[in-house]
Design an enzyme around this catalytic site. Sequence first.
Site, mmCIF file in Angstrom:
data_model
loop_
_atom_site.group_PDB
_atom_site.id
_atom_site.type_symbol
_atom_site.label_atom_id
_atom_site.label_comp_id
_atom_site.label_asym_id
_atom_site.label_seq_id
_atom_site.Cartn_x
_atom_site.Cartn_y
_atom_site.Cartn_z
ATOM 1 N N GLU A 333 0.815 -1.248 0.038
ATOM 2 C CA GLU A 333 -0.105 -0.066 0.013
ATOM 3 C C GLU A 333 0.862 1.330 -0.021
ATOM 4 O O GLU A 333 1.097 1.894 -1.104
ATOM 5 C CB GLU A 333 -0.822 -0.033 1.077
ATOM 6 C CG GLU A 333 -2.232 -1.293 1.170
ATOM 7 C CD GLU A 333 -3.242 -0.700 1.757
ATOM 8 O OE1 GLU A 333 -4.009 0.349 1.446
ATOM 9 O OE2 GLU A 333 -3.682 -1.351 2.736
ATOM 10 N N GLU A 597 -1.208 -0.908 13.609
ATOM 11 C CA GLU A 597 -2.467 -0.658 12.965
ATOM 12 C C GLU A 597 -3.775 -1.213 13.519
ATOM 13 O O GLU A 597 -4.777 -0.502 13.610
ATOM 14 C CB GLU A 597 -2.480 -1.447 11.607
ATOM 15 C CG GLU A 597 -3.747 -1.408 10.817
ATOM 16 C CD GLU A 597 -3.609 -2.011 9.343
ATOM 17 O OE1 GLU A 597 -2.692 -2.945 9.106
ATOM 18 O OE2 GLU A 597 -4.331 -1.499 8.446
HETATM 19 C C1 BGC Z 1 -5.096 1.204 4.942
HETATM 20 C C2 BGC Z 1 -5.631 2.083 6.047
HETATM 21 C C3 BGC Z 1 -6.951 2.947 5.372
HETATM 22 C C4 BGC Z 1 -8.003 1.930 5.079
HETATM 23 C C5 BGC Z 1 -9.299 2.475 4.765
HETATM 24 C C6 BGC Z 1 -6.179 0.390 4.683
HETATM 25 O O1 BGC Z 1 -5.890 -0.779 3.827
HETATM 26 O O2 BGC Z 1 -3.859 0.903 5.523
HETATM 27 O O3 BGC Z 1 -4.937 2.871 6.951
HETATM 28 O O4 BGC Z 1 -7.235 3.981 6.148
HETATM 29 O O5 BGC Z 1 -7.313 0.884 4.254
HETATM 30 O O6 BGC Z 1 -9.959 2.051 5.554
#
Ligand code: BGC
Length: 717
Positions: A333, A597
Amino acid sequence: MKSIYNSNWIESEHDLADKAVVFSKEFTANGNIIHAELQITSFGVYEAHVNGKRVGDFILAPGWTNYRKRLQFQTYDITGLIGCSNLIEVSVGKGWLMHYKDDLSAALIAAIEIDYDSGEKDVIFTDESWSVSLSKIQYSNIYNGDIYDAAFVDERPTFAVIKNMDKKMLIEQQGEKIVEVEKLPVKKIFSTPQGDICIDFGQNMTGYVEFKICGKKGEEAVIYHAETLDSDGNFYTANLRSAKQEIRFICDGRPHTYKPIHSFQGFRYIKLENWSDEIKAENFKAIVVHSDIKRTGYFMCSDELINKLYSNIIWGQKGNFLDVPTDCPQRDERLGWTGDAQVFIRTASLNFDVNKFFEKWLSDLSSCQNADGGVPHVIPDLQWKDDSSSGWADSAVICPWQLYLTYGNKKVLAQQFDSMCKWVNYIRSHSNNFLWDTGRHFADWLCLDENDKGDKHATPVELISTAYFSYSTSLLIKAGRVLGLDMSEYETLLSNIKRAFRKAYLDKDGRVICNTQTGCALTIYFDLSSDKQAAARQLNELVTECGHLKTGFLGTPYLLHALSENGYVKTAYDLLLRREYPSWLYSVTMGATTVWEHWDSLKPDGTMWSTSMNSFNHYAYGAVGDWMYSVAAGINIDENSPGFKHIIFKPLTDKRLSFVKASILTKYGEVKSSWQREGGLVKYSFTVPAACTAAIHVGGGAKFVSGGTYEFKEEIK
Ligand code: BGC
């Protein structure tokens, strides 16, 4: 106008896929040089050398912007690097261009200006006289890492091809450059139960490893990167998903020192494979890279676990501020998720000076904004079909307002005002009777009051969306007033939203019908209740009954504030100081060196939350840093006199801490606050920069002071 605008885009005639290429050109200078500069940028990331010397120190230049409309170019003074005969070599790798599929391909544009003492000037442009050779970097990818062949030499360089491409997107460097900040030595070399040779650098971080190697010709040595070990102590990479994060170095029998120049990794541990060379600690260094943001905030208290949490917040910011505020730096990401940025910006802006960093990102946000005002989930955007989630897209309003508060930056409000209005107008046109009950939203992402299937949050999505509708409108009104505009239309809108919110989501006693921590925290903090005390009482009951927090990304930043601002200081401290899962300190007790996270990325039994989405370096929950500065240490911004021109000191102490001290470097100087509890007394000290004033709230009532240091004692009741 800078010469670069008269230069040409050049590219290689080959399809490069993920290979890096080197563009080069020999040139002469004919006279006494008084000044020489290189103006340069690329699609992809570049590193330039003149006569074998590195130009500048910008890592992964030109950074990441909305490449379809905005591409930063850099200007370097190269006077000291050139002589009569010169060679410029520029390595270009794909970098963030990998997100742009086929619509953009790697290319370079540059101009070298040389001024002579005769008053004459030479300008060298990129054109078809530049040669292009394949690099020793045979493969380079932001997620996957590099393949470097030390023996490779391109025997058949070609000439560059001119690319007919618009230059309108070229803009001067607006953000901070990315730089190497520090080098971490090896903490431990060890073998895992599975027999892998690994190195621990002691800190989860973002950057790359610089290593010395001398392997046999043709031998491929590999470095893998990981954030954590599994419960058996083995090297763990499942949470990286498809991102390989590996460096493959093909040896040529000679000694080398290598570090990636077009890729970066998120890691604490590395695993070495096929390493025939002796493995010595002095041959490996982890180089930390991030945007060149200056540290401004410091916090310390008597609880070592809280100090470690604070350190983890700082490291979370370092690891995710690489030109764009990213969600995480390791898995596939590493994107500018808007929601993560808005929940963390207040803490971020106190920890470091992120004024310029966010001004640039906000310019990208407005340039990516849809015609109807909708805001993509990630900035720079990847042209996903989905967009405009509440709490995420509200970044458009919350972030510029925070830059105004922390830095007194009125210019950014003017720069972003259209974008802010467009966003609020977007919500207005997607709402019904002032309730925002349409669209797809992430809601209180990763909260702990989901149903068993984990797909439905207990706080209704519409409540959250309408709460953000109200909050963004209220900030837009404030921004408009700062700019001297008539905001009456939005004032009427705001009172209608509040009225609709109360009717839909609060009962007649002012309590929040859904009865959740996030529902209460948003209602209180966004000033949506007719009876704040009733909602605060409810929140306090909810927390004390279950004994812990249950909030996700959107409720967490406001949870402690909603309690402490309304008299429930002890409950707020209970949450902050709790060590068991779920809490901020749980991850600290599990050995975290960055913010996770999930509240339980690593579960008490040593198993992982999941492989699909489990980052150990996600700053969102680090948003609690703001409460540590503003409530525990009591340093607050006055929104009527922002940038700390007028400071409000209002520390709230707790008997479980014997001292707290914090400082924030503002443009007026250092603001400091500290307290210690000793022998039935709390002793306070506050420092106000000479150009500032302050209101000090201790011992009941406020004392108004100007620049200086002030000490107070108060009896503990
Ligand atoms: C990210 C988050 C992001 C989210 C959306 C994820 O995959 O890592 O931090 O805000 O997607 O809900």
